[in-house]
Design a protein around this motif. Structure first.
Motif, short mmCIF file in Angstrom:
data_model
loop_
_atom_site.label_atom_id
_atom_site.label_comp_id
_atom_site.label_asym_id
_atom_site.label_seq_id
_atom_site.Cartn_x
_atom_site.Cartn_y
_atom_site.Cartn_z
N THR A 109 6.31 -2.29 -9.28
CA THR A 109 5.53 -2.12 -8.06
C THR A 109 4.51 -3.24 -7.94
O THR A 109 4.04 -3.79 -8.94
N GLU A 110 4.16 -3.56 -6.71
CA GLU A 110 3.18 -4.61 -6.44
C GLU A 110 1.76 -4.03 -6.47
O GLU A 110 1.01 -4.12 -5.49
N SER A 124 3.79 -2.28 3.53
CA SER A 124 2.54 -2.10 2.79
C SER A 124 1.40 -2.00 3.79
O SER A 124 1.49 -2.51 4.92
#
Length: 390
Positions: free
Chosen positions: A117-118, A157
């Motif tokens: 995950t970022e 996002s």
């Protein structure tokens, strides 16, 4: 029982059936049901030393007594979540200073997907009710919310701002059309499922000024006792009624100033921001709590995107939950009363029984006919009467 590492299970249908799971020397961190009700998932600590403490999830089968293990789960607020249909489980993981998400098939606990995950410090994950999208968000130090598909693709996002403390709570609407984000800036932002952009935001001011908002205020009154009923020594029932108080709601005239507690800036986990939020089962209402105003619950009309009702309690809100069948909100405040709101109005219900039963949390049954009330040392099941349709 976390300190002893023991989980106990009872059957409501077969009172003689009982199960005890002893994790032994491993420290019990969390325990939850699998969606099929046939497995218990325990998160435990093992291989703990001064420099390292690893977590592990143990899947116990209540039917076959078999055991499965899931390694490297992350110690975060919401790290194990299931899809509504019970087919998949997502687990937040941490290894080699990086965050990952693993998706498992619940029928055999086999790994389906594994992706990074970022995030700087993954804090929580939550499935959309339709099971198609997984929301993941960073710790409060960075405002970042990520939306992933079932196969691990990053769909979108969202970041509302950059430097102040960020996300505190997240909730999906039952239809999966809206995603509510509670933030430390005392606002709730609503994202839509088409573009994943913000469609509105709700503020939580300490003063309610709009005449279109109804403010219900809890008040306590001592019950009146007729002189003819007085006796000495008083009966047990009479003595209890003499020293007890009763709660009810009154409608306050706006403007109304709510009790606001200024957070202490130099302490960790400040009491500020929207820490609780939940959609009603029909998607029409959203209940929220601003931790700086601990005695109040806001109820928003999602159809009109405006504030509908504020419930002002005498004690801080410990928890609330919507009836899974109808727009009826139950909340508790650490007292021996349960408070219910619906579009028809409010009511305070005294829990019968001896002693001081202080309710700190509650949970509805899936039928909406009953709920479990929890105190520090006890629990009870509360059954609600249905109105008969004539």
């Amino acid at each position: 029982m976390y300190k002893r590492g023991i989980v106990q299970v009872w059957s409501l249908e077969q009172p003689d059936w009982h199960c005890k799971i002893d994790e032994g020397s491993a420290g019990l961190v969390a325990s939850c049901w699998s969606p099929d009700g046939r497995h218990i998932l325990n998160t435990t600590e093992f291989h703990c030393s001064l420099s390292l403490c690893q977590l592990r999830i143990t899947v116990w089968s209540l039917c076959t007594k078999s055991v499965s293990y899931i390694k490297y789960p992350k110690a975060c607020q919401q790290g194990v979540v299931f899809t509504k249909d019970g087919r998949y489980m997502a687990v937040a993981e941490r290894r080699d200073c990086k965050d990952f998400i693993s998706i498992f098939v619940c029928s055999n606990w086999q790994l389906l997907r594994h992706f990074d995950t970022e995030t700087q410090d993954l804090f929580g994950i939550e499935w959309a009710p339709n099971g198609c999208v997984l929301a993941a968000w960073d710790s409060c130090l960075e405002y970042k919310l990520l939306l992933y598909s079932l196969d691990g693709r990053l769909l979108s996002s969202y970041r509302a701002y950059e430097w102040p403390l960020g996300i505190k709570s997240v909730a999906w609407s039952p239809s999966s059309q809206f995603l509510a984000i509670g933030s430390f800036d005392e606002k709730v932002r609503i994202l839509n499922h088409v573009t994943w952009k913000k469609i509105t935001e709700f503020e939580h001011p300490a003063t309610i000024a709009s005449k279109k908002t109804i403010v219900y205020k809890e008040v306590e009154k001592s019950p009146s006792v007729e002189t003819e009923r007085l006796s000495f020594p008083p009966t047990k029932a009479l003595a209890s009624s003499l020293f007890s108080t009763q709660s009810k709601y009154e409608i306050s005239q706006v403007p109304v100033s709510l009790q606001y507690i200024k957070p202490v800036a130099d302490r960790a986990n400040p009491k500020v921001g929207v820490g609780m939020l939940a959609f009603s089962a029909d998607n029409c209402f959203l209940a929220t709590k601003n931790d700086s105003i601990p005695n109040a619950v806001w109820v928003w009309d999602i159809r009109r995107l405006k504030l509908l009702v504020v419930l002002e309690q005498l004690c801080p809100i410990q928890g609330f939950q919507w009836d899974p069948r109808q727009p009826r909100l139950a909340l508790c405040t650490g007292t021996s009363r349960v408070f219910l709101w619906s579009p028809a109005g409010c009511v305070a219900v005294q829990v019968p029984g001896e002693g001081d039963f202080q309710i700190v949390s509650l949970s509805w049954h899936s039928s909406g006919d009953s709920m479990v009330l929890l105190s520090k040392d006890n629990c009870c099941v509360c059954y609600l009467e249905r109105e008969e349709v004539k």
